[in-house]
Write a protein that holds these residues in place. Structure first.
Motif, short mmCIF file in Angstrom:
data_model
loop_
_atom_site.label_atom_id
_atom_site.label_comp_id
_atom_site.label_asym_id
_atom_site.label_seq_id
_atom_site.Cartn_x
_atom_site.Cartn_y
_atom_site.Cartn_z
N ALA A 1 0.84 -1.21 0.00
CA ALA A 1 0.00 0.00 0.00
C ALA A 1 0.87 1.25 0.00
O ALA A 1 0.58 2.22 -0.72
CB ALA A 1 -0.92 0.00 1.21
N SER A 2 1.97 1.24 0.78
CA SER A 2 2.87 2.39 0.83
C SER A 2 3.50 2.64 -0.53
O SER A 2 3.63 3.78 -0.97
CB SER A 2 3.97 2.16 1.87
OG SER A 2 3.40 2.01 3.15
N THR A 3 3.92 1.55 -1.18
CA THR A 3 4.56 1.68 -2.50
C THR A 3 3.59 2.31 -3.49
O THR A 3 3.94 3.24 -4.22
CB THR A 3 5.01 0.29 -3.01
OG1 THR A 3 5.80 -0.34 -2.00
CG2 THR A 3 5.80 0.40 -4.29
N LEU A 4 2.34 1.81 -3.49
CA LEU A 4 1.33 2.33 -4.43
C LEU A 4 1.01 3.79 -4.16
O LEU A 4 0.72 4.56 -5.07
CB LEU A 4 0.06 1.49 -4.36
CG LEU A 4 0.11 0.17 -5.12
CD1 LEU A 4 -1.05 -0.72 -4.73
CD2 LEU A 4 0.08 0.42 -6.63
N THR A 5 1.08 4.18 -2.89
CA THR A 5 0.81 5.58 -2.52
C THR A 5 1.80 6.49 -3.24
O THR A 5 1.45 7.58 -3.69
CB THR A 5 0.94 5.77 -1.00
OG1 THR A 5 0.11 4.81 -0.36
CG2 THR A 5 0.51 7.15 -0.56
N SER B 1 -4.76 4.24 -6.99
CA SER B 1 -5.47 4.73 -5.81
C SER B 1 -6.39 3.64 -5.24
O SER B 1 -6.44 3.41 -4.04
CB SER B 1 -6.27 5.97 -6.20
OG SER B 1 -6.95 6.48 -5.10
N SER C 1 -4.41 0.69 -3.73
CA SER C 1 -3.83 1.14 -2.46
C SER C 1 -4.90 1.08 -1.36
O SER C 1 -4.63 0.64 -0.24
CB SER C 1 -3.30 2.56 -2.61
OG SER C 1 -2.90 3.05 -1.37
N SER C 2 -6.15 1.52 -1.70
CA SER C 2 -7.25 1.50 -0.72
C SER C 2 -7.56 0.08 -0.26
O SER C 2 -7.73 -0.17 0.93
CB SER C 2 -8.51 2.11 -1.33
OG SER C 2 -8.28 3.44 -1.65
N THR D 1 -4.76 -1.18 1.93
CA THR D 1 -4.77 -0.52 3.25
C THR D 1 -5.89 -1.10 4.12
O THR D 1 -5.70 -1.36 5.31
CB THR D 1 -4.98 1.00 3.09
OG1 THR D 1 -3.98 1.49 2.20
CG2 THR D 1 -4.87 1.73 4.41
N GLU E 1 8.80 4.32 3.90
CA GLU E 1 8.00 5.37 3.26
C GLU E 1 8.80 6.66 3.13
O GLU E 1 8.76 7.32 2.09
CB GLU E 1 6.72 5.63 4.08
CG GLU E 1 5.72 4.49 4.00
CD GLU E 1 4.36 4.86 4.58
OE1 GLU E 1 4.18 6.02 4.99
OE2 GLU E 1 3.49 3.98 4.62
#
Length: 1529
Positions: A234-238, A277, A280-281, A284, A353
């Motif tokens: 999720a951090s990577t995709l952010t 997005s 990532s959601s 998360t 991050e």
């Protein structure tokens, strides 16, 4: 699966199974066709052939897997589901590639399209919901286990509950069986406890302390792997989003150049941002849910561990851990884990991050970023300092909370005594001392957080300021000024925004990890506390083969309540203790100065008495033997029984018990269950045995009167039973155990002479039900001693005499002295009555035990099948009303509330200003209009102003408004609690009230302020974002209204369910605390009866219910998150597509500003809606506190009625036609009583158990009000048995509620429910019409003292001007001095004098510290008799004209009783005394005897007159008590 899987044997869903099998076969067939066609195709490639063959094998294996899956699983298989999804995604990419390279005309392409189509159908079949299939409906597994992979990812399995919650208010039954099995106590406890025990054993060998924190973390081993994978992904995709934004800005910028990029690229980038997005959601959400599952599992395991530990605490450990502390371990400490669990992995992910953000920023502004990063590094030491400060502050806050909750537990348990003494103000001040300490610490934490917000909300701006300053000045090649352009500025802003999140989270992560560490250390200390040694008593389950062998044998026994000496502390521990003591003293001095009180003296170290309680004990009890243990108060009688059951330290000798043990404590312990359940106590039901025991215990008449017979619910602590009834239920429970050895700790002291005789004849004595059992009876009833097999006389902790009655009488020592001095029929052998004599004057109607005065009565008429005393906890339906927010705002003050909102709005405006200035800078950079210094100066000024507003806004919120609100709400609740009528406490479980003082107050203290800050930050941020996007890309405004509408719809759709789930979760915790405090009160009985496992199972069931409710609420948050963030992703897509479509008319600066805000607004809106929903849930705590704060109070503490000086002066008491009931809707307990007591007259009050004796005392103190009087009605909270009128009103309110819900769009209100409600209302209305014919009761009369109607006197004045020694001697934690004189008004000399007159001075003087000796919880370090004597000393200190003794000497021996009576006769000779006594001897020398029967005055004459009439009730009672000399017939 074929080898290890287990078939579910629920059948197979053929409608899904066969289509799935055929479609998989079809997929394999299509691939085989493609492989055949590929060979002859022009585009043949070995790699394509190989991949096709692999896929054929995969689909053929899937057919086999599907076969086993339908046999063994009731849901779709995750592997098959995943194969379909990946296959479809890969196929789509493959088809696009084949289209681009021109293979669409080939036959193999057509076969591949067929494969794709079959796969799409296959996925639809596999994903088809199976909730209505027979297999799932037959299965009793949880909802989570029935959900397929898609349903779990999207949380669709919660949809039926969300839909139901929207249509109607949810109830606990709607969410049963939601959570996975591994969260339940059975699994979670085993996992954690096994590892913890291993660590404890290992540490014993190494001499180190095991760490509970690391045990919890490591016990979940591989469970952390998916959590970390989700988080890292999720951090990577952010961070992929800013890269795509960078490319999109390049795409827009290319339209200002001669070579614009193709439109398709812009659309692909827009959709790329959308999918990044979205993914990532989803990741998360999975991260949060997976980690929360671990958190709930840890909480459930910790509750189980704490509960089990509390059942095993040694006597010394019990004194160190109060009920309040242990409750806090459950309600606050264990609760920290689910709250903190999502932050712990972030501590590992944060560096990653920050690393990505720095790398991407380096790409934009080169080495300048490292200068900015230096700011963060420089703040490291400050972080360390703050972490240390928070840890210390949290510990202080929790210590104060422990003390406050402990005191609240005590206060609520002893509420009756506090009211009788008029000590409300004293206890309110005591609680307020600890509350003030909490608030002082909270203010420190709030102040620190406000400055911390500079670091974590303003640091990203600071870092960007420093980085841009350096880049603009010397950031270019060869230290030349860097190129400031829109693309660089806004991609950097976006990255700095993303960097803000991990840095901003740092404070939260630090705070949460510190909070959970502190909480875990506290639980660790408790879990390492000393346990009762299992080998103290050697219990051999089987009886010896030799019938003459003793069943109880103590050899050379030496027993103590304390360890042999103080714990050995090393130098470090000693210094820490001394430092803590000095700090405590300093705090006390500071508080005293502030309160204007004298500075307290420094407490001198008190040397504990580590000497043994029992010495040189040698005792054998033969099989079937009845042994009586006698002795003076405090000599060690109860301790001897405690030594036998293993509650004491055995320092020497041995204790051996053969067979099953049963124990009846001196103060009866009753659980909140039906009367029948209290007696059977989890054993198999045997009707014949049960009926026999009820008769023997004299309970049949009581059961005949109870509203639902033996199914009547008995309240917490047995509040709706009299003292005598409780003791008989306790005896019946022991008898039902069918044990071999019975230990009775003075059970006969709580019953009157008549019931005493019945119990002796039918249960305990030589002719009773237990005649063949081994019985050890502690007693002061000397008239029974001649009928025992063996008498043990205890003196000074030693056995002074032991032997048969006649032998000891001939020895003419202690026992002989006792009998000759205090028995009327001394030395005579009492005749054994014949059955005829037994029944003479003793008919069934005499035996009827009614509503004992000291406790509450219950309705006589059996109107219901099950009479419930304790109603289920109420849950407010519908939304948290605006009034609740108003209450909170008013508590915080409207001034602060408005100021907070204004500060956040101004702060947001300034933050937007910084970004607008950057946009302006980027657009005019290089034109020479302004110098770099000017640009940086304005930018720096804006950031500085923002920092100031940021600090001020957080400070006002956390350290001013929130503290004021917390303080006011707690104060309002506490004040109300101390002024509620006693009927409220009789019908409200302690756990329910404690839940409000612990869990709900904690929520208001620590969680609600954060939610308000989140809402203000997010709301202002969203508003600012919409304004910015609207000004830069006005076309974006077109989607704002529909998006707002959709968000509001989702929010309103969800909030009903979320709110109801939060309320269910709040209510589900109360039973845990209630059951827990109940267990702690009866731990000795539970251990002695071997009921540990059953109580552990009850605790586990209650903890699982609470965990299930919490899990459901957490899943509802994820359900919302997925749907909101999907909407957010659509906003990003819309903004990006608008930018692409308007590419010719927009400049990159505007697009950059709009898109960077669009990226953040998705998170902000999601957080806003979630924070609002969380806030609604947190406001439930305010709502619950307000519910109790709005209850009807008892009569006022003070009135403006002018009283004569020094009233009451004479002590003249008159009852005029007085009637009273315990609560509205119940029968009268005293009926039309009239009698007059002259000044200084001594009145003895007697009557059978339940005749209404104690009710008279409660009436004098206005604990109960006159029936139908103004205050009886005004103070009623509807807690009694509902009258028919009340039921009609309730039914009509429920109908109104249903109508409202229907109008509110609740289409799902069931027709059946509505019909049932209408029917119920009609039935009740007809019942009321019948009731109208019943005669209305007259006014309840009045009580006059010295010519004043006491109903006109303020309660505090009245209660403080009467003295009482209550039936239940209650002591509070604190010193003996505080127990005697809570207002600190008297000199020590007066206290010693009172103790001397109460015959307790020598004992108190022998204790370490004397008057400063610490009383442990419930006064456990004193015997019940000694507690009674301390209560006598209290009464002696109160110089009042009227004294009431309510069974004051029931728990003391006859010798001490005689001494006390002498004291009373001399010390109170000029006072009016009303004495209630079961022991007839106590009241023989009274001026008059008041005999009550069934709540009415039966006789009121001088004792000599009554004794001359053999037909008088008093004569019969005296005769049964052995107080009338037998004639030598």
């Amino acid at each position: 699966m074929s080898r290890h899987g287990k078939p579910h044997n629920l059948g197979r869903t053929n409608l899904i199974y066969w289509p799935a099998q055929f479609l998989m076969l079809g997929s394999a067939a299509a691939l085989i066709a493609r492989a055949v066609l590929l060979k002859s195709a022009d585009s043949y490639a070995p790699a394509t052939m190989f991949s096709t063959i692999c896929m054929i094998i995969a689909w053929l294996l899937a057919i086999v897997l599907n076969h086993f899956q339908h046999q063994q699983e009731i849901r779709s298989n995750d592997f098959i589901f995943a194969i379909y999804v990946f296959s479809l995604v890969a196929s789509a990419i493959n088809i696009r590639t084949m289209t681009l390279i021109g293979q669409t005309n080939e036959d193999q392409f057509k076969a591949y399209i067929a494969f794709f189509a079959i796969n799409t159908l296959g996925l639809a079949v596999e994903a088809w919901p199976r909730g209505r299939t027979e297999v799932q409906q037959q299965s009793d597994t949880n909802r989570y286990s029935k959900a397929n992979l898609f349903s779990r990812i999207t949380y669709q399995y919660l949809q039926p509950i969300v839909s139901a919650g929207y249509k109607r208010p949810l109830v606990a039954d709607d969410i049963t069986n939601m959570m996975p099995e591994y969260i339940k106590t059975k699994f979670s406890f085993t996992r954690l406890d096994t590892r913890w025990q291993r660590k404890v054993e290992k540490s014993l060998g190494t001499g180190t302390k095991p760490s509970l924190f690391w045990t919890i973390v490591t016990s979940h081993g591989w469970n952390w792997a998916p959590v970390m994978i989700y988080r890292f992904a999720a951090s990577t995709l952010t961070y992929v989003l800013p890269l795509l934004l960078n490319n999109l800005l390049s795409f827009i910028g290319s339209y200002q150049t001669p070579n614009p990029q193709p439109v398709a690229l812009g659309i692909i980038l827009a959709f790329g941002m959308f999918f990044a997005s979205l993914l990532s959601s989803f990741l998360t959400a999975q991260y949060f849910q997976t980690s929360m599952n671990i958190g709930i599992e840890v909480r459930t395991a910790l509750i189980a561990m704490i509960y089990r530990k509390s059942l095993k605490l040694s006597s010394a450990a019990k004194q160190k851990s109060t009920t309040g502390e242990i409750t806090n371990h459950m309600s606050i400490d264990a609760e920290r884990w689910p709250d903190a669990i999502t932050f712990i992995p972030l501590a590992i992910v944060l560096p990653y991050e920050i690393g990505i953000a720095v790398w991407l920023l380096y790409e934009q502004i080169s080495w300048s970023v490292f200068v900015g990063l230096g700011t963060i590094v420089a703040l490291g030491p400050i972080n360390g300092f703050i972490a240390k400060f928070f840890m210390k502050a949290k510990s202080e806050k929790l210590a104060a909370t422990d003390e406050r909750v402990r005191l609240m537990n005590e206060l609520l348990s002893g509420m009756k005594v506090i009211k009788l003494y008029g000590w409300n103000d004293s206890f309110r001040e005591r609680v307020s001392v600890y509350r003030r300490r909490e608030l002082v610490t909270l203010r420190k934490i709030g102040t620190a957080f406000s400055f911390l917000s500079i670091m974590f909300q303003s640091v990203p701006l600071l870092v960007s300021l420093i980085s841009f300053s350096v880049f603009a000045s010397v950031g270019g090649p060869n230290l030349t000024p860097g190129d400031i352009n829109p693309q660089r500025i806004f991609v950097s802003i976006s990255l700095f925004g993303l960097l803000a999140r991990p840095i901003g989270m740092l404070s939260h992560i630090i705070a949460e990890i510190i909070g959970v560490r502190v909480a875990t250390i506290r639980m660790q200390k408790f879990l390492l506390a000393e346990e009762v040694s299992p080998d103290t008593t050697d219990i051999i389950k089987t009886l010896p083969d030799d019938p003459s062998a003793p069943l109880v044998e103590i050899k050379d026994g030496v027993f103590a309540w304390e360890q042999e000496g103080p714990e050995i502390e090393n130098e470090k521990e000693k210094k820490a203790r001394e430092k803590l003591e000095a700090k405590k003293q300093k705090q006390l001095e500071k508080e005293a100065i502030k309160a204007g009180k004298p500075i307290p003296e420094k407490e001198l170290p008190v040397e504990k008495n580590y000497g043994p309680t029992l010495v040189d004990i040698n005792l054998t009890i033969a099989r079937g033997n009845l042994s009586a243990i006698v002795g003076r108060v405090g000599q060690g009688k109860t301790s001897l029984l405690s030594a036998i059951i293993g509650d004491m330290y055995r320092r020497q000798g041995s204790v051996k018990v053969h067979g099953k043990l049963a124990y009846v404590p001196q103060q009866a312990w009753i659980v909140n269950a039906s009367l029948k359940d209290n007696i059977t106590f989890g054993n198999d039901f045997n009707q014949a045995r049960y009926d026999h025991i009820l008769m023997a215990s004299g309970l049949l008449p009581d059961i005949a009167m109870l509203p639902a017979g033996d199914q009547t619910e008995i309240g917490e602590r047995g509040i709706n039973l009299s003292g005598g009834q409780k003791q008989r239920v306790s005896l019946a429970r022991a008898a039902y155990e069918n044990a071999d050895v019975y230990l009775f700790d003075d059970p006969l002291s709580a019953v009157d002479a008549h019931v005493d005789q019945h119990l002796w004849q039918h249960l305990i004595g030589p002719t009773g039900l237990l005649k063949d059992k081994t019985r050890i009876l502690v007693t002061h009833a000397i008239h029974h001693l001649e009928h025992t097999d063996q008498i043990v006389v205890i003196k000074d902790g030693r056995i002074a005499e032991v032997g048969e009655y006649n032998t000891l009488m001939e020895a003419k020592e202690s026992l002989y002295q006792l009998i000759t001095d205090y028995s009327v029929n001394q030395g005579k052998t009492r005749k054994t009555k014949t059955d005829g004599e037994e029944s003479d004057g003793n008919d069934e109607s005499d035996d009827k035990t009614q509503h004992e005065g000291d406790k509450e009565a219950v309705a006589v008429v059996k109107t219901e099948d099950k009479a419930e005393l304790i109603a289920d906890e109420k849950m407010v339906l519908g939304s948290v009303s605006f009034k609740v927010y108003q209450i909170y705002a008013k508590a915080a003050s409207y001034k602060y509330s408005i100021l907070v909102i204004l500060l956040f709005i101004i702060g947001q405006a300034i933050q937007i200003g910084t970004n607008v200035w950057l946009k302006y800078w980027s657009s005019v950079a290089g034109t020479g209009r302004h110098t770099i210094g000017e640009f940086l100066g304005v930018y720096a000024a804006l950031i500085l102003i923002y920092m100031v507003f940021n600090v001020f806004s957080v400070y006002v919120t956390m350290a001013m408004a929130a503290i004021r609100a917390s303080s006011r709400l707690h104060e309002r609740l506490l004040t109300k609690m101390l002024h509620l009528p006693m009927s409220f406490f009789d019908t409200t479980p302690l756990g329910r009230i404690v839940n409000r003082f612990s869990g709900d107050i904690f929520s208001i203290d620590e969680l609600t302020p954060w939610n308000f800050i989140n809402i203000f930050l997010c709301a202002t941020s969203v508003a600012g974002t919409v304004i910015v996007i609207a000004t830069s890309t006005p076309v974006f405004l077109a989607i704002v209204p529909p998006v707002v509408v959709v968000y509001l719809l989702v929010q309103s759709y969800y909030i009903r369910t979320s709110r109801a789930l939060k309320r269910i979760e709040s209510v589900s915790k109360s039973p845990i605390y209630q059951h827990f405090s109940e267990t702690l009160a009866g731990v000795s009985t539970i251990r002695a009866l071997g009921a540990n496992d059953r109580f552990i199972a009850d605790n586990a069931a209650k903890a699982d219910r609470a965990a299930n409710a919490y899990f459901s609420w957490i899943v509802s948050n994820r359900w919302l998150q997925i749907r909101l963030e999907t909407l957010g992703a659509i906003i990003v897509l819309a903004a990006a597509l608008f930018a692409v479509l308007s590419r010719n008319s927009l400049d990159a600066g505007n697009v950059g500003l709009a898109l960077s805000y669009a990226l953040s607004v998705t998170q902000d809106i999601t957080w806003l809606v979630r924070s609002y929903c969380d806030l609604q849930n947190q406001m439930v705590a305010v709502e619950r506190i307000e519910e109790y704060a709005n209850k009807n109070s008892e009569a006022p503490a003070e009135t403006d009625v002018k009283l004569p000086e020094n009233w009451p002066q004479a002590g003249h008491v008159e009852f005029k036609n007085y009637s009273a009931r315990y609560r509205e809707g119940l029968d009268l307990v005293v009926k039309n009583i009239s009698f007059e007591v002259q000044p200084a007259e001594k009145i003895g009050i007697c009557g059978r158990t339940g005749a209404g004796k104690s009710s008279l005392t409660l009436a004098l103190f206005r604990i109960v009000e006159a029936a139908n009087s103004h205050w009886a009605k005004a103070s009623d909270n509807g807690s009694g048995q509902e009258t028919e009128t009340m039921k009609v009103e309730k039914a009509s309110v429920d109908l109104e509620k249903i109508k409202e819900l229907k109008e509110d769009g609740g289409k799902g209100v069931s027709v059946d429910l509505e019909k049932a409600m209408i029917s119920q209302s009609e039935t009740l209305e007809s019942n009321v019409m019948d009731l109208e014919a019943v005669e209305v009761e007259q006014d309840g009369g009045s009580i006059w003292i010295d010519g004043v109607d006491i109903s006109t006197v303020g309660l505090t004045y009245l209660r403080q001007h009467l003295a009482i020694i209550p039936q239940e001697p209650t002591l509070f934690v604190g010193t003996i001095r505080e127990n005697l004189d809570p207002f600190d008004e008297l000199e020590d000399a007066a206290l010693w004098e009172a103790l001397e007159r109460a015959h307790l001075k020598d004992h108190i003087a022998s204790l370490a510290g004397g008057l400063s000796f610490k009383v442990s919880q419930s006064g456990d370090n004193f015997s019940v008799g000694q507690r009674s004597l301390i209560c006598l000393a209290r009464a002696l200190l109160r110089k009042t004209k009227i004294l009431i003794l309510d069974e004051a000497t029931a728990a003391v021996d006859v010798e001490t009783d005689e001494l006390i009576q002498k004291t009373i006769r001399t010390e109170f000779k000029d006072r009016t005394i009303l004495t209630i006594a079961h022991r007839i001897k106590t009241i023989m020398d009274s001026d008059k005897i008041l005999v009550l029967e069934k709540g009415k005055v039966e006789e009121f004459e001088a004792p000599q007159t009554l004794l001359q009439r053999p037909d008088s009730l008093f004569y019969k009672l005296a005769h049964q008590a052995g107080e009338i000399k037998h004639s030598d017939e």
